[in-house]
Design an enzyme around this catalytic site. Sequence first.
Site, PDB file in Angstrom:
ATOM      1  CG  HIS A 116      -6.282  -8.477 -12.384  1.00 17.89           C
ATOM      2  ND1 HIS A 116      -6.465  -8.904 -11.432  1.00 17.89           N
ATOM      3  CD2 HIS A 116      -7.492  -7.998 -12.621  1.00 17.89           C
ATOM      4  CE1 HIS A 116      -8.007  -8.821 -10.482  1.00 17.89           C
ATOM      5  NE2 HIS A 116      -8.284  -8.560 -11.972  1.00 17.89           N
ATOM      6  CG  ASN A 135      -2.558  -3.015  -5.776  1.00 15.89           C
ATOM      7  OD1 ASN A 135      -1.437  -3.063  -5.859  1.00 15.89           O
ATOM      8  ND2 ASN A 135      -3.450  -2.931  -6.168  1.00 15.89           N
ATOM      9  CG  ASP A 146      -4.694 -11.607  -4.064  1.00 17.98           C
ATOM     10  OD1 ASP A 146      -3.906 -10.634  -3.920  1.00 17.98           O
ATOM     11  OD2 ASP A 146      -5.739 -11.808  -3.963  1.00 17.98           O
ATOM     12  CG  HIS A 153      -5.081 -13.060  -8.288  1.00 18.96           C
ATOM     13  ND1 HIS A 153      -5.642 -13.586  -9.475  1.00 18.96           N
ATOM     14  CD2 HIS A 153      -5.077 -12.416  -8.217  1.00 18.96           C
ATOM     15  CE1 HIS A 153      -6.201 -12.400 -10.055  1.00 18.96           C
ATOM     16  NE2 HIS A 153      -5.557 -11.861  -8.968  1.00 18.96           N
ATOM     17  NE  ARG A 201      -3.328  -2.395   0.313  1.00 24.91           N
ATOM     18  CZ  ARG A 201      -4.744  -3.400  -0.753  1.00 24.91           C
ATOM     19  NH1 ARG A 201      -3.826  -2.955  -1.868  1.00 24.91           N
ATOM     20  NH2 ARG A 201      -5.811  -4.028  -0.343  1.00 24.91           N
ATOM     21  CG  ASP A 243      -2.573  -6.597  -7.912  1.00 24.79           C
ATOM     22  OD1 ASP A 243      -2.620  -7.606  -7.828  1.00 24.79           O
ATOM     23  OD2 ASP A 243      -2.686  -6.522  -7.289  1.00 24.79           O
ATOM     24  CG  HIS A 251      -9.188  -3.122   2.106  1.00 21.25           C
ATOM     25  ND1 HIS A 251      -8.425  -1.892   1.351  1.00 21.25           N
ATOM     26  CD2 HIS A 251      -9.051  -4.581   1.277  1.00 21.25           C
ATOM     27  CE1 HIS A 251      -8.640  -2.711  -0.028  1.00 21.25           C
ATOM     28  NE2 HIS A 251      -9.061  -4.100   0.137  1.00 21.25           N
TER      29      HIS A 251
END
Length: 426
Positions: free
Chosen positions: A181, A96, A307, A234, A66, A154, A311
């Site tokens: 992705h 990302n 993965d 994934h 992040r 991603d 959050h």
Amino acid sequence: MSILLKGGRVVDPSRNLDGVKDILIEEGKIAAIADSMDDTTGETRVVHLAGKVVLPGLVDMHTHLREPGYEYKETIRSGSEAAAAGGFTSIACMPNTDPVNDSRAVTEYIVKRAGECNLVHVYPVAAISLKSEGRTLAEFGDLKEAGAVAFSDDGKPVVDSGLMRRALEYASSLGLVIIPHCEDLSLSAGGLMNEGRISTELGLPGIPTLAEEVMIARDLLLAEYTGAALHISHVSSAGSVRMIRDAKARGIPVTAETAPHYFTLTDEALRDFDPSFKVNPPLRSPLDRKAIREGLRDGTLDVIATDHAPHAATDKEVEFEYAASGISGLETALALSLRLVDDGLLTLSELVRKMSTNPAKILNIPGGALLPGADADITVFDPDRSWIVDPLSWRSKGKNSPFFGWTLKGKVLMTLVKGRVVYSED
């Protein structure tokens, strides 16, 4: 100080090693591995590990840290602390961020921050395209020089097939892998969970497995045409496993990963509309889960990656429709994956290959083996120790886990990076 790890079960699939051994660590390196060694100097720290398991440090090739931009979700420091607590000595962080990791400046920032934290090895995965918008290729050569080990947009698919072809060819010329992705947005648009019986019963718009499989099929064809290495992230569906298996049989240079939630949970878990279970791709049907487990067993799926998608509460504790997708997975991955060993699906050596040896090989980074002279990146865990999942006590800022309250078996006791203890349970 020298460290002697004594009497643990040492498992290293890279050397077909599985037995009780002693490991001597000196100056951050593995000095020796033998049946028995003693401290003759009185200056060595001896750690007795009878009944415990010693592994090459775990490697996670799909982590979201992040930072920069979303430090309220996770930081490089908190993510590194979570990785160490989960037994990971190396992690590859996805691009990302904000700004997206599509430039030398962002890549170098991540490398610098990870060095300041001085916990686990952090390897940046840079964006395939500028701003991950799928229009213009990022400068791969510059990004590799800055420290990038792979390329991915991603969370966003590369829709333009021509751009994806050039990305594969460019990355291949640099000896790096593309990690796409795989999602056809026209098929997944508006979906909130797996399309099937459960979504119909709950009245939620679904995401068909086809959304994943169509893009995987395209990327496999591009990899076959270009001869470039491709790593599918994934994997969640039976159709995806089948296509990857067939592609490998045809000699296409493809590897693939799945995550613990895809071989542990199914869409049945969403009956209570709990956003903790919302991920992308979504949790699939029991038949898909069975296929994922079989893909791990027969080697179609090379890697178990977390993965890890932390959050903040504000992103998850909202109505299901508006909740962010993702699970904070670094601190539960090993214990959840050990259930595959308990179920007889994998041997412990095969599991270590998927969580350490293979990801290190795919990313072409150090690690994944216990070799004299190599850095002492080592994970020690107690296979018999049960513990209750409590995200509130986690090192990660992300407390979003569907496994809250679960009792798991297999607890990381110690993580060493370059011979230095970066995590100790006791």
